[in-house]
Scaffold this motif. Structure first.
Motif, PDB file in Angstrom:
ATOM      1  N   ARG A   1       7.154   1.895  -5.744  1.00 33.23           N
ATOM      2  CA  ARG A   1       5.750   1.817  -5.205  1.00 33.23           C
ATOM      3  C   ARG A   1       5.207   0.662  -4.655  1.00 33.23           C
ATOM      4  NH1 ARG A   1       4.209   5.125 -10.828  1.00 33.23           N
ATOM      5  NH2 ARG A   1       4.862   7.156 -10.300  1.00 33.23           N
ATOM      6  N   SER A   2       5.914  -0.432  -4.170  1.00 33.38           N
ATOM      7  CA  SER A   2       5.208  -1.272  -3.411  1.00 33.38           C
ATOM      8  C   SER A   2       4.769  -1.093  -2.171  1.00 33.38           C
ATOM      9  CB  SER A   2       6.504  -2.575  -3.432  1.00 33.38           C
ATOM     10  OG  SER A   2       7.464  -2.122  -2.738  1.00 33.38           O
ATOM     11  N   GLY A   3       3.586  -1.457  -1.844  1.00 32.77           N
ATOM     12  CA  GLY A   3       3.019  -0.924  -0.711  1.00 32.77           C
ATOM     13  C   GLY A   3       2.360   0.390  -0.470  1.00 32.77           C
ATOM     14  N   GLU A   4       2.572   1.044  -1.717  1.00 30.42           N
ATOM     15  CA  GLU A   4       1.976   2.420  -1.793  1.00 30.42           C
ATOM     16  C   GLU A   4       0.367   2.165  -2.094  1.00 30.42           C
ATOM     17  OE1 GLU A   4       1.866   6.652  -1.727  1.00 30.42           O
ATOM     18  OE2 GLU A   4       3.557   5.117  -1.263  1.00 30.42           O
TER      19      GLU A   4
ATOM     20  N   ASP B   1      -1.404   1.190 -14.565  1.00 32.04           N
ATOM     21  CA  ASP B   1      -0.400   2.212 -14.907  1.00 32.04           C
ATOM     22  C   ASP B   1       0.576   2.573 -13.817  1.00 32.04           C
ATOM     23  OD1 ASP B   1      -1.887   2.006 -17.192  1.00 32.04           O
ATOM     24  OD2 ASP B   1      -2.671   4.104 -16.963  1.00 32.04           O
ATOM     25  N   THR B   2       0.200   2.816 -12.680  1.00 31.17           N
ATOM     26  CA  THR B   2       1.043   3.208 -11.474  1.00 31.17           C
ATOM     27  C   THR B   2       1.613   2.038 -10.754  1.00 31.17           C
ATOM     28  OG1 THR B   2      -0.409   3.377  -9.878  1.00 31.17           O
ATOM     29  CG2 THR B   2      -0.390   5.100 -11.634  1.00 31.17           C
ATOM     30  N   GLY B   3       1.157   0.886 -10.858  1.00 31.47           N
ATOM     31  CA  GLY B   3       1.301  -0.220  -9.674  1.00 31.47           C
ATOM     32  C   GLY B   3       0.995   0.236  -8.220  1.00 31.47           C
TER      33      GLY B   3
END
Length: 289
Positions: free
Chosen positions: A85-88, A113-115
């Motif tokens: 999820r990096s950049g999300e 919780d989600t990053g």
């Protein structure tokens, strides 16, 4: 085949533990649920994978073969399914008066919780850019009549009256909702929470100034063009040196809600809604003390 990941994960854990209770504890399942999963797996494969006694669990030859393959494949499959999820980003739309008290708490919890980062996005539009694809979730006050969206109620706010500092009304301790038809009213037609149709046609206030965003509305009130009506929370977050806020008795409550697209919503919308509800509940509890 009706085999699912939790069936395979249950078998692999049971094969390692050789004990239903310990395996169920590791999986955070009840023992009957684990037993049903193993039975379902055996039925789908058509072979017995385990032999059970009152004290021991042993693998059959078919079970040993499946265990060897799953021990290599399943961790790799779970790693492949773990999202990067990096950049999300989740875009949180609002029109004015960002409710920092609970929104920042919800944003922090969601990011932890989600990053996934939450970016506030201001759009002076009725749905705060949601209908144009510029926001994934929108904080909206007042009635929502748009189609194709889902509305999630969060709370209701009292309304207050905003007047210029030199207005004679500042000497009053409160003003009643029924008095407003006799007063000139500044209206924000795009993102305002109070419109003329909240009164019957024969007894509506006169719109002394019509604006299209909150900043214009606030300056019109400050300049004495008329009075305005806003949710009570605005008084603490949008102070103006020449605007005074007065309690407004008998006014209908103003709805506070999240709005999301009914179709094609961000995959993590549900997670944000859950955390926002928790944050609002905590904020209301603190405010009541």
């Amino acid at each position: 085949m009706g085999i699912e990941l939790h069936h395979l994960r249950g078998f692999l854990t049971l094969a390692e533990e050789r004990h239903f209770t310990r395996a169920a504890d590791r999986l955070r399942l009840s023992q009957p649920s684990l037993s049903r999963n193993i039975k379902r797996l055996e039925e789908q494969l058509g072979v017995r994978l385990l032999t059970r006694t009152t004290r021991h669990v042993d693998m059959t030859p078919a079970g040993q073969r499946l265990y060897r393959q799953l021990a290599e494949i399943l961790p790799r499959l779970e790693e492949a399914l773990r999202p990067d999820r990096s950049g999300e980003v989740l875009r949180l739309g609002f029109t004015w008066g960002f409710p920092a008290e609970w929104a920042h708490a919800a944003m922090s919890a969601f990011e932890r919780d989600t990053g996934v980062r939450v970016d506030p996005v201001r759009r002076d539009e009725p749905l705060a850019g949601l209908d144009h694809g510029e926001a994934d979730v929108a904080i909206v006050r007042g009635q929502v009549t748009a189609k194709g969206v889902r509305v999630v109620p969060l709370s209701e706010e009292r309304r207050i009256l905003a007047v210029a500092a030199n207005d004679p009304l500042t000497a009053r301790r409160s003003v009643d909702w029924t008095e407003l038809p006799k007063l000139p009213l500044v209206i924000n037609t795009v993102s305002g929470t109070t419109q003329l149709d909240e009164w019957p046609p024969e007894n509506q206030p006169v719109a002394s100034a019509v604006c299209t965003n909150f900043d214009e509305w606030l300056e019109a009130v400050a300049a004495g063009r008329g009075v305005g009506v806003v949710p009570e929370s605005i008084a603490s977050s949008h102070m103006h040196p020449t605007v005074v806020f007065i309690p407004l008795g008998g006014a209908p409550r103003c709805l506070l809600q999240l709005v999301v697209p009914r179709h094609g919503a961000h995959p993590l919308t549900g997670a944000f809604i859950t955390l926002a509800k928790e944050a609002v509940s905590s904020w209301l509890d603190r405010s009541a003390k």
